[in-house]
Design a protein around this motif. Structure first.
Motif, PDB file in Angstrom:
ATOM      1  N   UNK A  50     -42.153   8.774  31.000  1.00 41.64           N
ATOM      2  CA  UNK A  50     -43.021   7.647  30.677  1.00 41.64           C
ATOM      3  C   UNK A  50     -44.305   8.140  30.004  1.00 41.64           C
ATOM      4  N   UNK A  53     -43.506   9.234  26.492  1.00 40.78           N
ATOM      5  CA  UNK A  53     -43.274   8.057  25.648  1.00 40.78           C
ATOM      6  C   UNK A  53     -44.604   7.433  25.216  1.00 40.78           C
ATOM      7  N   UNK A  54     -45.497   7.177  26.199  1.00 39.09           N
ATOM      8  CA  UNK A  54     -46.772   6.528  25.898  1.00 39.09           C
ATOM      9  C   UNK A  54     -47.644   7.409  25.004  1.00 39.09           C
ATOM     10  N   UNK A  57     -46.223   7.439  21.486  1.00 44.83           N
ATOM     11  CA  UNK A  57     -46.505   6.182  20.796  1.00 44.83           C
ATOM     12  C   UNK A  57     -47.965   6.111  20.380  1.00 44.83           C
ATOM     13  N   UNK A  64     -43.677  10.396  17.818  1.00 48.59           N
ATOM     14  CA  UNK A  64     -42.725   9.408  18.328  1.00 48.59           C
ATOM     15  C   UNK A  64     -41.307   9.755  17.909  1.00 48.59           C
ATOM     16  N   UNK A  68     -38.148  10.113  20.291  1.00 42.68           N
ATOM     17  CA  UNK A  68     -36.921   9.335  20.052  1.00 42.68           C
ATOM     18  C   UNK A  68     -35.706  10.238  19.920  1.00 42.68           C
ATOM     19  N   UNK A  83     -33.389   7.540  35.500  1.00 44.35           N
ATOM     20  CA  UNK A  83     -34.748   7.099  35.819  1.00 44.35           C
ATOM     21  C   UNK A  83     -34.758   5.604  36.170  1.00 44.35           C
ATOM     22  N   UNK A  84     -34.062   4.818  35.337  1.00 43.52           N
ATOM     23  CA  UNK A  84     -34.026   3.367  35.574  1.00 43.52           C
ATOM     24  C   UNK A  84     -33.303   3.055  36.888  1.00 43.52           C
ATOM     25  N   UNK A 129     -29.085  -3.899  33.217  1.00 39.51           N
ATOM     26  CA  UNK A 129     -30.140  -3.412  32.312  1.00 39.51           C
ATOM     27  C   UNK A 129     -29.522  -2.614  31.165  1.00 39.51           C
ATOM     28  N   UNK A 132     -27.471  -5.030  28.787  1.00 45.11           N
ATOM     29  CA  UNK A 132     -28.369  -5.852  27.960  1.00 45.11           C
ATOM     30  C   UNK A 132     -29.045  -4.971  26.914  1.00 45.11           C
ATOM     31  N   UNK A 133     -29.459  -3.762  27.324  1.00 46.37           N
ATOM     32  CA  UNK A 133     -30.131  -2.855  26.406  1.00 46.37           C
ATOM     33  C   UNK A 133     -29.244  -2.481  25.231  1.00 46.37           C
ATOM     34  N   UNK A 137     -30.248  -5.301  22.696  1.00 44.27           N
ATOM     35  CA  UNK A 137     -31.498  -4.703  22.232  1.00 44.27           C
ATOM     36  C   UNK A 137     -31.240  -3.530  21.271  1.00 44.27           C
ATOM     37  N   UNK A 139     -29.892  -0.740  22.020  1.00 49.62           N
ATOM     38  CA  UNK A 139     -29.787   0.527  22.729  1.00 49.62           C
ATOM     39  C   UNK A 139     -30.867   1.522  22.362  1.00 49.62           C
ATOM     40  N   UNK A 140     -30.723   2.727  22.922  1.00 53.36           N
ATOM     41  CA  UNK A 140     -31.683   3.787  22.651  1.00 53.36           C
ATOM     42  C   UNK A 140     -31.326   4.419  21.318  1.00 53.36           C
ATOM     43  N   UNK A 141     -32.279   4.481  20.414  1.00 55.27           N
ATOM     44  CA  UNK A 141     -31.977   5.065  19.112  1.00 55.27           C
ATOM     45  C   UNK A 141     -32.858   6.256  18.825  1.00 55.27           C
TER      46      UNK A 141
ATOM     47  N   UNK B  51     -37.377  -2.428  27.751  1.00 53.77           N
ATOM     48  CA  UNK B  51     -36.177  -2.906  27.066  1.00 53.77           C
ATOM     49  C   UNK B  51     -36.534  -3.605  25.754  1.00 53.77           C
ATOM     50  N   UNK B  54     -37.114  -1.200  22.832  1.00 55.62           N
ATOM     51  CA  UNK B  54     -36.042  -0.311  22.385  1.00 55.62           C
ATOM     52  C   UNK B  54     -35.830  -0.428  20.880  1.00 55.62           C
ATOM     53  N   UNK B  58     -42.657   3.406  15.721  1.00 51.70           N
ATOM     54  CA  UNK B  58     -43.873   3.789  16.437  1.00 51.70           C
ATOM     55  C   UNK B  58     -44.990   2.764  16.264  1.00 51.70           C
ATOM     56  N   UNK B  61     -44.274  -0.284  18.377  1.00 53.22           N
ATOM     57  CA  UNK B  61     -44.406   0.035  19.806  1.00 53.22           C
ATOM     58  C   UNK B  61     -45.881   0.133  20.189  1.00 53.22           C
ATOM     59  N   UNK B  62     -46.658   0.862  19.363  1.00 60.94           N
ATOM     60  CA  UNK B  62     -48.084   1.044  19.658  1.00 60.94           C
ATOM     61  C   UNK B  62     -48.814  -0.291  19.637  1.00 60.94           C
ATOM     62  N   UNK B 124     -53.398   7.099  26.856  1.00 59.39           N
ATOM     63  CA  UNK B 124     -52.516   6.677  25.770  1.00 59.39           C
ATOM     64  C   UNK B 124     -52.547   5.153  25.600  1.00 59.39           C
ATOM     65  N   UNK B 128     -54.046   3.025  22.347  1.00 61.63           N
ATOM     66  CA  UNK B 128     -53.293   2.029  21.585  1.00 61.63           C
ATOM     67  C   UNK B 128     -53.993   0.672  21.614  1.00 61.63           C
TER      68      UNK B 128
END
Lengths: 141, 132
Positions: A50, A53-54, A57, A64, A68, A83-84, A129, A132-133, A137, A139-141, B51, B54, B58, B61-62, B124, B128
């Motif tokens: 987390x 990620x923050x 970003x 980022x 990713x 983690x989820x 989750x 749906x993701x 959404x 998914x993770x890309x 979610x 996703x 960047x 997201x920011x 962070x 942002x």
């Protein structure tokens, strides 16, 4: 088991000891107790994901992109899924503990039911989750 | 307990009662309950926010994390999590580490780690939000 070296321990009076892990077969309630601590400890380090990620970003497109790339890899996706799941499991386990804090839910049927609800709930919610993701959404890309 | 002619009838429990391994009172116990209650809605919202973000780039997201509503929720989630995990791992350390110096070292490391993770996340999110 190694002999303990603490003098206080050696001088301990002969009193009945509570049976511990090696004695019992593993009931679900005991397993869920362990899961609660283990998921909590896992989340302790999962929070680094987390933070990364923050920070990524907040830093810019290059940072980022690196995040990713990692989270999109097989290991990254598994870590994120873990983690989820740990987050949801620890949350449901926490609800169980809050119920216990009120003095309720200690009966033989109740605690068994709560243990089952925790693991079945966490697995199904994580599945939802993830579905749906990935389905809605992108998914993770 | 160790030797001596006089009989000591105090049980080991009686000797340690009031000074547990963490040498503190019920503040941590209570804060752990407060952060667990607060953690329920915050965790659900944080998962939903994650979610929704996703696959976005960047800049997007920011911008979204930096928007007031999302930023406040994420700040709440981070602060709640860090407080909760500091007490949780402290509990694990005092449960499993009998050696006093090792215990203190790990408790110190735990505090530093939680502060570091918390500061990174808060910084962070604020960066942002304020767009600097």
């Amino acid at each position: 088991m190694a002999e303990t070296t603490s003098p206080a321990r050696r001088a301990r009076a002969e009193r009945p000891l509570s049976p511990h892990l090696q004695i019992y077969r593993l009931p679900l309630t005991m397993l869920m107790s362990g899961f609660h601590r283990i998921t909590g400890f896992g989340l302790y380090f999962g929070t680094l994901l987390l933070a990364w990620w923050l920070l990524a970003a907040a830093s810019g497109p290059n940072a980022y992109a690196k995040f990713e790339w990692f989270i999109g890899s097989i290991i990254g996706q598994l870590l994120l899924l873990g983690y989820v799941w740990a987050l949801i499991h620890h949350m449901l386990g926490g609800v169980r503990h809050l119920i216990w804090d009120t003095g309720r839910g200690f009966g033989p049927q109740e605690r068994e039911w709560l243990a089952r609800a925790t693991i079945i709930g966490s697995l199904s919610l994580t599945l939802i989750v993830a579905l749906v993701s990935y389905l809605f959404m992108g998914g993770v890309r | 307990m160790s030797g001596g002619a006089s009989k000591n009838f105090r049980t080991p429990l009686g000797l340690v009662r009031g000074r547990g391994a963490a040498k503190s009172g019920t503040e941590d116990f209570w804060l752990q309950r407060v952060t667990s209650v607060a953690g329920i809605p915050l965790t659900i919202m944080a998962i939903v926010i994650g979610m929704l973000l996703l696959g976005r780039n960047q800049a997007a997201v920011a911008q979204i994390i930096g928007s007031p509503f999302v930023a406040v929720i994420m700040l709440g989630f981070i602060i709640c999590t860090v407080l909760h995990m500091k007490i949780g791992v402290q509990e694990i350390i005092v449960d499993y580490v009998p050696d006093e110096s090792m215990k203190l070292t790990l408790l110190l490391a735990n505090t530093f780690y939680c502060w570091a993770v918390g500061l990174i996340c808060v910084y962070a999110i604020l960066k942002m939000s304020f767009g600097v």
